[in-house]
Design an enzyme around this catalytic site. Sequence first.
Site, PDB file in Angstrom:
ATOM      1  N   HIS A 116       0.869  -1.179   0.000  1.00 42.09           N
ATOM      2  CA  HIS A 116       0.000   0.000   0.000  1.00 42.09           C
ATOM      3  C   HIS A 116       0.910   1.235   0.000  1.00 42.09           C
ATOM      4  O   HIS A 116       2.022   1.180   0.534  1.00 42.09           O
ATOM      5  CB  HIS A 116      -0.832  -0.053   1.288  1.00 42.09           C
ATOM      6  CG  HIS A 116      -1.891   0.987   1.394  1.00 42.09           C
ATOM      7  ND1 HIS A 116      -1.630   2.268   1.837  1.00 42.09           N
ATOM      8  CD2 HIS A 116      -3.220   0.941   1.145  1.00 42.09           C
ATOM      9  CE1 HIS A 116      -2.756   2.956   1.847  1.00 42.09           C
ATOM     10  NE2 HIS A 116      -3.739   2.179   1.427  1.00 42.09           N
ATOM     11  N   LYS A 143     -10.349  -0.151  10.859  1.00 42.86           N
ATOM     12  CA  LYS A 143     -10.587  -1.351  10.045  1.00 42.86           C
ATOM     13  C   LYS A 143     -10.953  -2.546  10.920  1.00 42.86           C
ATOM     14  O   LYS A 143     -11.178  -3.640  10.425  1.00 42.86           O
ATOM     15  CB  LYS A 143      -9.326  -1.687   9.239  1.00 42.86           C
ATOM     16  CG  LYS A 143      -8.984  -0.661   8.180  1.00 42.86           C
ATOM     17  CD  LYS A 143      -7.888  -1.184   7.285  1.00 42.86           C
ATOM     18  CE  LYS A 143      -7.138  -0.123   6.539  1.00 42.86           C
ATOM     19  NZ  LYS A 143      -7.897   0.556   5.501  1.00 42.86           N
ATOM     20  N   ASP A 173       3.215  -4.476   8.164  1.00 41.54           N
ATOM     21  CA  ASP A 173       2.022  -3.646   8.022  1.00 41.54           C
ATOM     22  C   ASP A 173       0.825  -4.569   8.286  1.00 41.54           C
ATOM     23  O   ASP A 173       0.467  -5.402   7.449  1.00 41.54           O
ATOM     24  CB  ASP A 173       1.982  -3.056   6.608  1.00 41.54           C
ATOM     25  CG  ASP A 173       0.686  -2.288   6.344  1.00 41.54           C
ATOM     26  OD1 ASP A 173      -0.198  -2.287   7.211  1.00 41.54           O
ATOM     27  OD2 ASP A 173       0.574  -1.692   5.252  1.00 41.54           O
ATOM     28  N   CYS A 226      -4.897   2.588  -3.531  1.00 38.76           N
ATOM     29  CA  CYS A 226      -3.603   3.069  -2.985  1.00 38.76           C
ATOM     30  C   CYS A 226      -2.489   2.054  -3.202  1.00 38.76           C
ATOM     31  O   CYS A 226      -1.583   1.913  -2.364  1.00 38.76           O
ATOM     32  CB  CYS A 226      -3.711   3.418  -1.496  1.00 38.76           C
ATOM     33  SG  CYS A 226      -4.892   4.710  -1.166  1.00 38.76           S
ATOM     34  N   GLN A 264      -4.382  -4.771   7.332  1.00 34.26           N
ATOM     35  CA  GLN A 264      -5.438  -5.679   6.850  1.00 34.26           C
ATOM     36  C   GLN A 264      -5.474  -7.002   7.619  1.00 34.26           C
ATOM     37  O   GLN A 264      -6.501  -7.678   7.604  1.00 34.26           O
ATOM     38  CB  GLN A 264      -5.255  -5.971   5.355  1.00 34.26           C
ATOM     39  CG  GLN A 264      -5.430  -4.764   4.451  1.00 34.26           C
ATOM     40  CD  GLN A 264      -6.858  -4.207   4.445  1.00 34.26           C
ATOM     41  OE1 GLN A 264      -7.803  -4.855   4.889  1.00 34.26           O
ATOM     42  NE2 GLN A 264      -7.005  -3.001   3.951  1.00 34.26           N
TER      43      GLN A 264
HETATM   44  N1  C6P Z   1      -6.214   0.623   2.918  1.00 36.26           N
HETATM   45  C1  C6P Z   1      -8.094   0.288   1.446  1.00 36.26           C
HETATM   46  O1  C6P Z   1      -9.210   0.584   0.998  1.00 36.26           O
HETATM   47  P1  C6P Z   1      -4.851   3.948   7.114  1.00 36.26           P
HETATM   48  O2  C6P Z   1      -5.379   4.754   5.993  1.00 36.26           O
HETATM   49  O3  C6P Z   1      -3.619   4.562   7.718  1.00 36.26           O
HETATM   50  O4  C6P Z   1      -5.854   3.572   8.127  1.00 36.26           O
HETATM   51  O5  C6P Z   1      -4.383   2.536   6.489  1.00 36.26           O
HETATM   52  C2  C6P Z   1      -3.412   2.530   5.500  1.00 36.26           C
HETATM   53  C3  C6P Z   1      -3.193   1.154   4.962  1.00 36.26           C
HETATM   54  C4  C6P Z   1      -1.962   0.555   5.152  1.00 36.26           C
HETATM   55  N2  C6P Z   1      -1.726  -0.677   4.720  1.00 36.26           N
HETATM   56  C5  C6P Z   1      -2.647  -1.399   4.082  1.00 36.26           C
HETATM   57  C6  C6P Z   1      -2.322  -2.793   3.643  1.00 36.26           C
HETATM   58  C7  C6P Z   1      -3.915  -0.850   3.852  1.00 36.26           C
HETATM   59  O6  C6P Z   1      -4.831  -1.578   3.212  1.00 36.26           O
HETATM   60  C8  C6P Z   1      -4.188   0.462   4.288  1.00 36.26           C
HETATM   61  C9  C6P Z   1      -5.517   1.108   4.024  1.00 36.26           C
HETATM   62  C10 C6P Z   1      -7.547   1.075   2.612  1.00 36.26           C
HETATM   63  O7  C6P Z   1      -7.442  -0.638   0.996  1.00 36.26           O
HETATM   64  C11 C6P Z   1      -7.659   2.543   2.396  1.00 36.26           C
HETATM   65  S1  C6P Z   1      -6.649   3.102   1.059  1.00 36.26           S
END
Ligand code: C6P
Length: 424
Positions: free
Chosen positions: A139, A242, A216, A381, A219
Amino acid sequence: MNELATLTKEVKEPVSERLDVEAVRKEFPILKREVHGKPLVYLDSAATSQKPLEVIETLNHFYRTTNANIHRGIYLISEEATALYEGARKKVARFLGARSWREVIFTRSATEAINLVAYAWGRENVKAGDVILLTEMEHHSNLIPWQLLAKEKEARLEFIRFDNEGHLQLEDLDTYLKEKVKIVALTQMSNVLGTINPVKEITKRAHDAGAVVLVDGAQSVPHMRVNVQEIGCDFLAFSGHKMCGPSGIGGLYGRKEILEKMNPFLGGGEMILEVTLRDARWNELPYKFEAGTQSIADGIGLGKAVDFLNRIGLDAICEHERELVEYAMNRLNEVEGVKIYGPHDEERGSALAITLEGVHPHDLASLLDAEGIAVRAGHHCTMPLHQKLEVPATTRASFYLYNTKEEVDKLVEGLRKSKELFGI
Ligand code: C6P
C-alpha cells in the site's frame, strides 16, 4: 511470566466456535439502512469496517460523562479518562501478544505508525547505500515513507516480486539479504490480492541477516490472530477503523529494546520529562512517541472494539470469512468475463479484486451502488501493484464478520445486471 500473560488469562473465551452471522449483524446499526431504496450490502470493509453499537455507545458515553484530558488533571474525571485510555492500551497489547503495554504506541492510523518508524528509526539507522526492502504489493502507506527516506539518505529501495497467483517470490528475499538490507517492511495481508504473506518466516530470515522487520498489519489484525511475539517482528502497524473501532486511532507495536534507542517522532507536550529553553529529556515509553493531546475517546473506543472482537472470537471470524471468500470465488467464477486477482487457494484474506471484461471498474462500482452494494473501485492506494497487473484499476469487494452468502449472491446478481446493461 511476562507482564501481560497474567492478564491474558482473564480474557473470556469466545461465545461459540462458529460465528452466528445473523446475531452479529444485529450489533451493527448501519446494516439496517437502505441505499437507493435497497438494503445496504456493505462490501468495503478493507477500506473501513462498520462499527458495533457498543463501540458507538462507548464514544457517546465518554463524551457525556468522562470527557477530560488525560495524564494531566488532578481531578476525578481526568483520572477516569486516563484509566480508560491506558486500559485500552493494555487491551490492544494483549490482543497483539505484546510483552508489555509500553510497546504499544497510539497513533492516528497505520499510515502514521509507518511514518513514525521511517522518520524516527530510519533517519538514525539508514545510511547511503543501504537497502530498504519492500514488496511489489505494498500500500502507498508502506511505500511513500520509505521513498522519502531513501531519497533523503541516498539509500536503495528494492522489492520482492509477486508471482501470477499473488504469492511473494521468496528467492528475491534471499538475494537481497546478501546485501546491506537495513529493514524489510511488508504487509501481512494485501488489501488488493488478499495474499497472506509468511511474515514469521520472512522475519526469521531477515533477522538472521541482521535486518529489522516492520509488518504492516492494517489488513491482517482485524481478520486473523496476530501475535507479534510469535512473528518476532520489530514493528507492526495497524488501524483501529478497520477493526470495528473508530477512525482517528491506530497504533504501532515496537519491540521495547528498539523503541528505547529511538529518538522521538513528533515534539510537543507529554513526550518530555524535563525541558529547558535549549534542551529536553524524553519521557518513558510509550509517551516519548505520543506528543500532544491524543485521540482519547477514539482510543477508548478501540479498546471496546478489541473487547468485541475477543467476544466474537478471531478464529470464528477467520473461519467465517474463509467460507465466505471460497463461496464468493466459486460464484464469481460462474460469471463469464470476471477475472479474480490474487491467490486462488484457501489461504487468502477477504479482499477480492476483480475486473469484468468490457466494463470499467468505476462503472461497475456505480452500477453496483445502484443495487445498494458498496464496493471500492480504483487502484486502492497500490498503483505499482496495478501497474504490475497491467490494469489501471480493479473493483474490490472485501468481506468482514457481518457479511453473508446472500450478499455474495447479490454481488453476483449485480455483475450479471451490469453485463446486461452493457450488452455483454
Ligand atoms: N487501505 C483500502 O481501501 P490507514 O489509511 O492509515 O488507516 O491505512 C493505510 C493502509 C496501510 N496498509 C494497508 C495494507 C492498507 O490496506 C491500508 C488502508 C484502505 O485498501 C484505504 S486506502
